[in-house]
Structures are given as C-alpha cells and as structure tokens.
Design a protein around this motif. Sequence first.
Motif, PDB file in Angstrom:
ATOM      1  N   MET A  57       3.995  -6.726  12.496  1.00 26.35           N
ATOM      2  CA  MET A  57       3.871  -5.430  13.163  1.00 26.35           C
ATOM      3  C   MET A  57       3.280  -5.555  14.569  1.00 26.35           C
ATOM      4  O   MET A  57       2.945  -4.535  15.187  1.00 26.35           O
ATOM      5  CB  MET A  57       2.997  -4.496  12.321  1.00 26.35           C
ATOM      6  CG  MET A  57       3.619  -4.087  10.999  1.00 26.35           C
ATOM      7  SD  MET A  57       5.007  -2.942  11.189  1.00 26.35           S
ATOM      8  CE  MET A  57       4.151  -1.468  11.681  1.00 26.35           C
TER       9      MET A  57
ATOM     10  N   LEU B 103       1.863  -9.389   7.402  1.00 28.48           N
ATOM     11  CA  LEU B 103       2.426  -8.083   7.714  1.00 28.48           C
ATOM     12  C   LEU B 103       1.879  -7.547   9.038  1.00 28.48           C
ATOM     13  O   LEU B 103       2.616  -6.973   9.843  1.00 28.48           O
ATOM     14  CB  LEU B 103       2.120  -7.104   6.586  1.00 28.48           C
ATOM     15  CG  LEU B 103       2.854  -7.357   5.262  1.00 28.48           C
ATOM     16  CD1 LEU B 103       2.287  -6.475   4.155  1.00 28.48           C
ATOM     17  CD2 LEU B 103       4.350  -7.121   5.422  1.00 28.48           C
TER      18      LEU B 103
ATOM     19  N   ALA C 217       1.226  -0.609   4.648  1.00 30.61           N
ATOM     20  CA  ALA C 217       2.296  -0.318   5.610  1.00 30.61           C
ATOM     21  C   ALA C 217       1.977   0.909   6.447  1.00 30.61           C
ATOM     22  O   ALA C 217       2.160   0.919   7.673  1.00 30.61           O
ATOM     23  CB  ALA C 217       3.615  -0.133   4.862  1.00 30.61           C
TER      24      ALA C 217
END
Length: 284
Positions: A262, A258, A220
């Motif tokens: 993003m 992910l 992340a």
Amino acid sequence: MNTARSAARTLITVAPTGAETAKADVPALPTTPEELVETAIACEAAGAALIHIHVRDRAHEPTLDPVLLAEAVAGVREATDLVVQLSTGGSITDPLEQRLTVLDADPDSCSLTCGTTNFGDGVFLNPWGFMVDLYRQAREREVVPEFELFELGHVHALRRLIDECGLPYGGKVHVDFVTGVPGSMPGTPQALLAGVAMLPPEVTSWSATGIGRAHLPIVAAALAAGGHLRVGMEDNLVFAKGQPVTHNRELVARAAELATIMQRPPMTTTEARELLAVKDRRAR
C-alpha cells in the motif's frame, strides 16, 4: 480527513499474548519471560515498532504482579528497541486499584480504555473516575497513553478527557480502535470509518485492531484510510482458514507486507518514538 491523521509509513503494534487465551489451548502463545523476549525480537525484525504486553505468571495465568511486570519491561527493553506498552486492562476481573499499579513498572506507554464495554460474556469496567486517575498518573510519570476505543461512545469520552484533563504527556494523542469484540463495536470497515470521522482534532494518529475474522478487513480498511495497525495472538489465532498462527511474527510479517504494498511501509522504532513522543527510557 485531517492530514495529521494520515502517515506515509505505518506503525505496526504487536499484541502477542493477551489475557483471554489459555496456554494449554494454544501452546504457541508466548507466556513465559523467555518466550516474550524471543517474540519481541522476532517481531521487531518482522516490522513491529511497538509491543503491547500482558504478563502471565509461572502457571501461565494472567497477572498484574509488579515484579513480573517490571521484569517483562526490562527484558524487552534490553533485548529490543521496541516501544514498550503495558496493558492497564489486565484481565477483566482485575480490581481497578491494582490496574493503576501497572505504571510502577515504568513502561514507555500504557493502554487507557475510554469507557466500560461488554466483553464477550463479561463486562470490562472502565468508569470515569478510573480513567481520569490513570490519565493523570500517566502524565505525572511521563508515560504516553494509547486510548483504546471499543465503542463509538468511547470517542466522545476521549473528547471529554481532553477537555477536562488537557493533553497527555508528550502532547500527542494516539488512539486504537478495538473492533470485533463480542458485544462491542463490530469489526467492519463501516464501523471503523464512522469512528475515525468522529475523532477529536487533537488526535495525531490512530490505529485499528480486528478481533478474529475481522483481522484482515480491518487491516485493509485502516491502511486505506491512513491509519496504523495492531496485530498479534491476543487478537487473532488463525492465520488463514484451517491454518492456526504458530508465531506472532507471521501476523507482523503479513501486516508489514500489506503496508508495503500500500506504499506505506512499516515505521522504524525511531519513527514510532517520534510519532508517539515517548520518553527515552533506554539505557545508554
């Protein structure tokens, strides 16, 4: 942050095997040539563009056998379009001289760890002379190094390498922060971002690895900060609490999802080759 260190798309590296986990403990770990090629094919389809390879022998033990290394490179290169990177770390007990022979297998890229570090109960030796020898030999053989940074001090060592040896083959400087190894840099966003802030201006791209529980926080943080990702069973054997990883493709697919969320979807292998300036060794 230097805009050259950000990217609209994400390079996803898969590190499928490593040298620390025993096949007997994790049967899903790809250790045979056939398993490695199958893993490479599946991970490329899931979004990986680079594969970081440790080789095992017929007894599933880590090895730097030159024949097996060459077979691994050739097998993955024939079956996929992935950028093929060999580890020059091997096992932490491998002699320095033998680790240099990894380049004989003619990979696209090789790892180059920028200093000695604590590694669990052992020590991962990377003295200055070895680093310089590997740097120069990689450039002579037109192999692109990926600079592995386990400590903030390794960022300073990278600065020294560039100052004393010049730019690597291809002119690009790609680094990977390896976080969460017991005894080394912690796997926290704060530690990662401290390292990113220290990077020399010559660095053109960076990625990050989170070991074990650090896996998702580092994924992340890297995505949010414009970095790239390394995932795989070398670094993480648990997909979620109580759920072991059964195939490297699971970790690659989650990273790709992910990254896409993003707004930084996975790079193609062509884009990865351009990012890293690797020499084209593929058969025509």
